[in-house]
Design an enzyme around this catalytic site. Structure first.
Site, PDB file in Angstrom:
ATOM      1  N   HIS B 132      14.884 -39.244  22.385  1.00  0.00           N
ATOM      2  CA  HIS B 132      16.344 -39.214  22.412  1.00  0.00           C
ATOM      3  C   HIS B 132      16.747 -38.642  23.777  1.00  0.00           C
ATOM      4  O   HIS B 132      16.024 -37.813  24.332  1.00  0.00           O
ATOM      5  CB  HIS B 132      16.807 -38.297  21.271  1.00  0.00           C
ATOM      6  N   ASP B 211      10.902 -32.035  18.969  1.00  0.00           N
ATOM      7  CA  ASP B 211      12.292 -32.301  18.615  1.00  0.00           C
ATOM      8  C   ASP B 211      12.300 -32.790  17.170  1.00  0.00           C
ATOM      9  O   ASP B 211      11.960 -33.936  16.885  1.00  0.00           O
ATOM     10  CB  ASP B 211      12.870 -33.349  19.563  1.00  0.00           C
ATOM     11  N   GLN B 214      15.267 -35.456  13.560  1.00  0.00           N
ATOM     12  CA  GLN B 214      15.114 -36.397  12.447  1.00  0.00           C
ATOM     13  C   GLN B 214      14.059 -35.900  11.460  1.00  0.00           C
ATOM     14  O   GLN B 214      14.266 -35.958  10.248  1.00  0.00           O
ATOM     15  CB  GLN B 214      14.702 -37.785  12.968  1.00  0.00           C
ATOM     16  N   LYS B 237      22.652 -32.993  10.653  1.00  0.00           N
ATOM     17  CA  LYS B 237      21.813 -34.092  10.147  1.00  0.00           C
ATOM     18  C   LYS B 237      21.117 -33.690   8.842  1.00  0.00           C
ATOM     19  O   LYS B 237      20.638 -34.542   8.108  1.00  0.00           O
ATOM     20  CB  LYS B 237      20.760 -34.497  11.189  1.00  0.00           C
ATOM     21  N   CYS B 375      21.284 -43.354  21.864  1.00  0.00           N
ATOM     22  CA  CYS B 375      20.854 -42.286  22.770  1.00  0.00           C
ATOM     23  C   CYS B 375      19.379 -42.408  23.119  1.00  0.00           C
ATOM     24  O   CYS B 375      18.682 -41.393  23.256  1.00  0.00           O
ATOM     25  CB  CYS B 375      21.159 -40.907  22.188  1.00  0.00           C
TER      26      CYS B 375
END
Lengths: 418, 418
Positions: B132, B211, B214, B237, B375
């Site tokens: 991302h 990261d 998600q 999220k 993104c």
């Protein structure tokens, strides 16, 4: 309590507006809550809470990203909040409004993107002795970053006002690139002469950042009339949500500044080799913003605006006058600062009482005041009060009875501590 | 839809939990809302909304600052949220949890405080082609900051997996100081082999940032089992509020890192000359934090945990299997990525249809998907899809019927675009 011409001014119906703030109906340790810490963070009216709930229950999605109904609705609400803040500050253009987490992040953004990105070695930043740490530490970090930027500090007078002679002296060599000062002290209540500071700084070739964290709550702010370059405030002190603050800056400055945080939404294009930045304000809003909080801030701004600044300012003047009268008569109580132009923030020390002990005693009477150095250690040192003070700060919902109640509790505390 | 051993696993009662999400009862343009953009931001259950409302109506004040009842209660709630997040990630210590605005800010924090504060000239950061922008642009900015830090990019295979041979090759010279890669691609759904990446990186002397924006939504994350150095995710999220994210880092790293933002709460002492920093996590939380949002995130973490990871993961597998079956059968539909280990995120392109036109058509049927490059422009370039894709992403509340509905709408769209 105001007399003369002020009595014909519009008045706040404080008892009525208090019913908008659910938390004020509480009792604390069996006593009615007297919340006198709005300077640290204000309570929220149901209009703000309901706007946030509605957003999450009816119109929520990520912004700027989806070509579907909910995302378009959320984007519209988010950008409408920007427009409302622009009107609130009388900004020339909504693109001059950047959403941040709080005032602290807004100032850090300027310290990085303007301080490191635009200022030149040999220049200086000029702050004052009465800054909140948020408007001091980022500049110390800039000074210590090896870029040849110096830090100067303007003195504060014994009355707690900005020493304008010292300001002039420290601007005189033309090396100051940025004056970063508070618009209203969070300790002394002093409102600084923003337009005059801007005129002096601009004449000396310096830009001006005003920390409006307190001022924007107590006074109508018109960034164009003030003529500032940067102005910041925070949502949670303005009866709005936590997690959202505002940096206003002239569009020409935002155009010149490199971005601060990198990520989604702040780019125009990205390859593995390089990225192109989006135009402001997007350039400074990397990642998913505080969408629901922007909607809440919009409601807060609307709430304050609907009450009207003349009524808010008259209410504040009445509270300040009453507090000055009642508190200055208490023997053994030292009030910090006696500025001509001041808002509803009072810091004080009581003989023989540690501020934490005093605030604990007041808490037992249901009175919430803050004890400590209020994120302004250098100012406390300046007044020889390294041990700290207690601070009472007023909001829209503060009543004259609450000021009296504080005064009476302080008289009793004095007897208690002897 | 799962068969064999999975049928004995705990199952989500999706119809029941959907009633916790007020927004899902909506109709959009007269149609039932089919929200398939949870990967951009998830909807919020009433438990989260109510926790935020309760905080503002009953227990609100600024934290860490007041010796009075409401402030103590708010501080307790804020620190309890930190504890809940620490347990959620199986962190060794709550002090390893730093609250940020979002994942983007968490990564920028590491890029500044670790990248500029700890890494040495000559070292490199290694990212992947499927990052991302939030995990690419901050490292480009670090590379371009004149500190002699290089940026390397690990390839992604045609199946959309991290190319581990390329990773090994790019780690081989021992110059990589930090590997910063996604734990789950927001475009391909690929779950990366976190433990293996960490082992390879550590063997080559590099730290690892994952990261988890998600991944933390779709899989149980155990930072100690993974062995990572830095891990981040974002509240909005994970069915939580906007305006709050999390950086987890090993305490020894947080101790070594200089602060990122300066201001109140992150200092131990301040004079005009210099400041001393508070210990972590306060050192990295300058200014008033997102208090109400932390409380909301706590409720979100509790909500997800109460449903249980085995049930959540089984639900997700069923949705993914169904989507693979249904979508891969549609002629003219190109699905991006076919990783062995994948979560509920599907990006696709339809012959003769611009992704924005396709998402607009789907929106008319009440289906919210995202169109664009999500993104992740370099990844789209990697797959020759510079024009972008549509993306459907699943949440707790996604049903198998919704997957079918999407597939049917895509078949119709194919007829429409021809």
């Amino acid at each position: 309590m105001t007399d003369g011409p002020a009595s014909s001014a519009p008045r706040l119906d404080v008892e009525r507006l208090r019913r908008d703030f659910p938390i004020l109906a509480q009792t604390v340790r069996g006593r009615k809550l007297v919340f006198l810490d709005s300077g640290a963070s204000a309570q929220k009216p149901r209009q703000v809470i309901e706007a946030m709930v509605r957003c999450m229950e009816e119109r929520y999605a990520n912004v700027h990203r989806g070509a579907y109904f909910l995302s378009e609705a959320a984007t519209e609400a988010y950008e409408a909040a920007r427009g409302a803040v622009a009107r609130f500050l009388n900004a020339a253009d909504p693109r001059e409004v950047v959403f941040t987490r709080n005032s602290t992040e807004a100032i850090n953004l300027v310290a990085h993107a303007w301080g490191r990105g635009v200022m030149r070695p040999g220049q200086a930043v000029l702050v004052s002795e009465m800054e909140h740490h948020a408007n001091l530490v980022p500049w110390q970090m800039l000074r210590d970053d090896g870029r040849g930027i110096a830090l100067r500090v303007c003195r504060v007078t014994d009355d707690g006002e900005l020493d304008l002679e010292d300001l002039a002296a420290k601007l005189a060599d033309g090396k100051v690139g940025l004056v970063a000062v508070t618009h209203m002290s969070n300790v002394l209540g002093t409102v600084t002469p923003a337009e005059r500071i801007v005129a002096m700084a601009h004449a000396a070739g310096a830009k001006v950042l005003l920390d409006g964290s307190q001022a924007a709550v107590h006074r109508r702010v018109d960034v164009q009339a003030i003529g500032a370059d940067f102005y910041c405030f925070t949502g949670h002190k303005l009866y709005g949500p936590t997690g959202i603050g505002v940096l206003w800056a002239r569009l020409e400055h935002l155009d010149r500044m490199p971005p601060f945080l990198g990520g989604g939404d702040m780019i125009a294009s990205v390859t593995l080799e390089r990225s192109e930045w989006a135009p402001p304000p997007a350039k400074f809003e990397a990642g998913t913003p505080a969408i629901v909080e922007a909607v809440g801030l919009h409601a807060a701004v609307d709430y304050v605006t609907a009450l009207g600044w003349p009524a808010i300012e008259a209410h504040e003047r009445a509270l300040v006058d009453r507090a000055m009268r009642r508190l200055s008569g208490i023997e053994g109580l030292r009030l910090l600062g006696r500025a001509q132009d001041r808002g509803g923030v009072f810091s004080f020390a009581l003989d023989n009482a540690h501020p934490h002990d005093l605030s604990t005693l007041l808490d037992r009477a249901g009175i919430a005041v803050r004890a400590g150095r209020h994120c302004a250690e250098p100012l406390h040192a300046r007044f020889g009060l390294e041990g700290g003070t207690c601070r009472a700060s007023f909001g829209l919902y503060t009543t004259e009875e609450e000021v009296d109640f504080l005064a009476e509790a302080l008289v009793k505390a004095r007897e208690f501590f002897g």
